[in-house]
Scaffold this active site. Sequence first.
Site, short mmCIF file in Angstrom:
data_model
loop_
_atom_site.label_atom_id
_atom_site.label_comp_id
_atom_site.label_asym_id
_atom_site.label_seq_id
_atom_site.Cartn_x
_atom_site.Cartn_y
_atom_site.Cartn_z
N SER A 210 -1.94 4.35 -2.16
CA SER A 210 -1.74 5.63 -2.80
C SER A 210 -3.09 5.98 -3.33
O SER A 210 -4.01 5.36 -3.51
CB SER A 210 -0.92 5.74 -3.77
OG SER A 210 -1.13 4.95 -4.99
N GLU A 231 -8.16 3.05 2.41
CA GLU A 231 -7.23 4.21 3.21
C GLU A 231 -5.92 4.68 2.27
O GLU A 231 -5.02 3.99 2.03
CB GLU A 231 -6.68 3.30 4.68
CG GLU A 231 -5.68 4.50 5.35
CD GLU A 231 -5.10 3.83 6.51
OE1 GLU A 231 -3.93 4.50 6.54
OE2 GLU A 231 -5.26 3.06 7.03
N CYS A 265 0.92 7.05 7.15
CA CYS A 265 0.04 7.49 6.79
C CYS A 265 -0.57 8.70 7.58
O CYS A 265 -1.21 9.80 7.27
CB CYS A 265 -1.14 6.64 6.35
SG CYS A 265 -0.83 5.50 4.98
#
Length: 463
Positions: A210, A231, A265
């Site tokens: 996150s 990421e 994602c």
Amino acid sequence: MSETLRTISPVDGSVYVERPLADAAAINTVLDRAQKAQKAWRNTPIGERQAVLRRAVTAFVAKKDEIAAEISWQMGRPISQAGGEVAGFEERATYMIDIAPDALGDYNPGEKAGFNRFIRREALGVVAIVAPWNFPYLTAVNGVIPALMAGNSVVLKHSHQTPVCAERFAEAFAEAGLPEGVFQYLHLSHADTEKLMGDRRVDFVNFTGSVGGGHAVQRAVAGKFIATGLELGGKDPAYIRSDVNLDHAVENVIDGAFFNTGQSCCGIERIYVHESRFDDFVEKAVALVSQYRLGSPIDASTNLGPMVRTSSADFVRNQIDDAVAAGAEALIDPATFAANAPGTPYLAPQVLINVDHSMRVMSEESFGPVVGIMKVASDEDAIRLMNDSEFGLTASIWTADEDAALRIGDRLETGTVFMNRADYLDPALAWVGVKNSGRGCTLSKIGYESVTRPKSFHLRTKI
């Protein structure tokens, strides 16, 4: 007495595994061992490193059926799809192993009389990798294999939802004959994970998670001068142009939005459709989503499993409720999905229209089975809306005009631009994010730059 992690399976709410968390003494031992092992591993010829890691990939893939079942029980992906993660692991690992000699070879800037000049890529040392649960092997392999191929040692901390994945890595490396200490894993509390990252013996941190977790990583390493690879997710858009092959776009965009129950994602979370194709796109999209089969991921006929936990499903339910209260129209009746059940991780997919960017569902990362669809009048309109996000991981353009895709793509604030596909990582291309999607790069030849440092050699050969 040490603390214990308990993995609660979203399949049925049972405790799938329990593991003791490492204490300070265990962490210290692992880091000392990693430092010592790396000094020898970095001097191992690259061909020998390749041979070991190829054996590890073979050992891992040989247990694909067991691994696929574990993925389903740990995080809820349908068993019909879980095996694809093992295939993706093999593809990425093999590619990064194969290109290593070229990616790590010396760079010669050109001849200069009387001098021998080149730049050599040198391993950083100990790499700490913090991996998430949603694609537990595909996210981890992006960091683990290049780090090891480059001559680093690796300490992997996996999500508490998928701890068995770390153990499977270790098992494959042990079978392959990787020297002891070059790869290790730790089951850790959040506090001890931050201590691990901040430890002076850790030379690089690779984190997937996150935005809040990314900030925690930055704080953890602030006392030393090391780089991090982050990421941090996305709110990835798709743009359906007027010249689109509509059937192809619907099939692939909807898959990009709902695969893995939307817990990707780089999944599609916002769709912008040219006004001339809007009604047809929405009609076909709703028809396709209505065919999904929500249920136990252990059932081979299921293609939409539960979300990872009830709280995650409730977050998406709240986004949907807020959007509807603000004027959005929900086109899917949850009652048509027998497994849909409030208060559980089982959540029916949803398609929303009459949405706008004032709604949470169009601005916050949903990470679940919901997508909003907006009508646009032009490329300019689409570009403006696609860029109106705090995230920038991927964006997809669905069109028959490659030149148009390139023109639009050049103006998008994103790490990857797709044309007529989405939600895919090509290991030959750099995987990057901008804005709150993170920093740094994995995969491709460029990905090796993150896990090495350049060392210049300037040798005067004639005096």
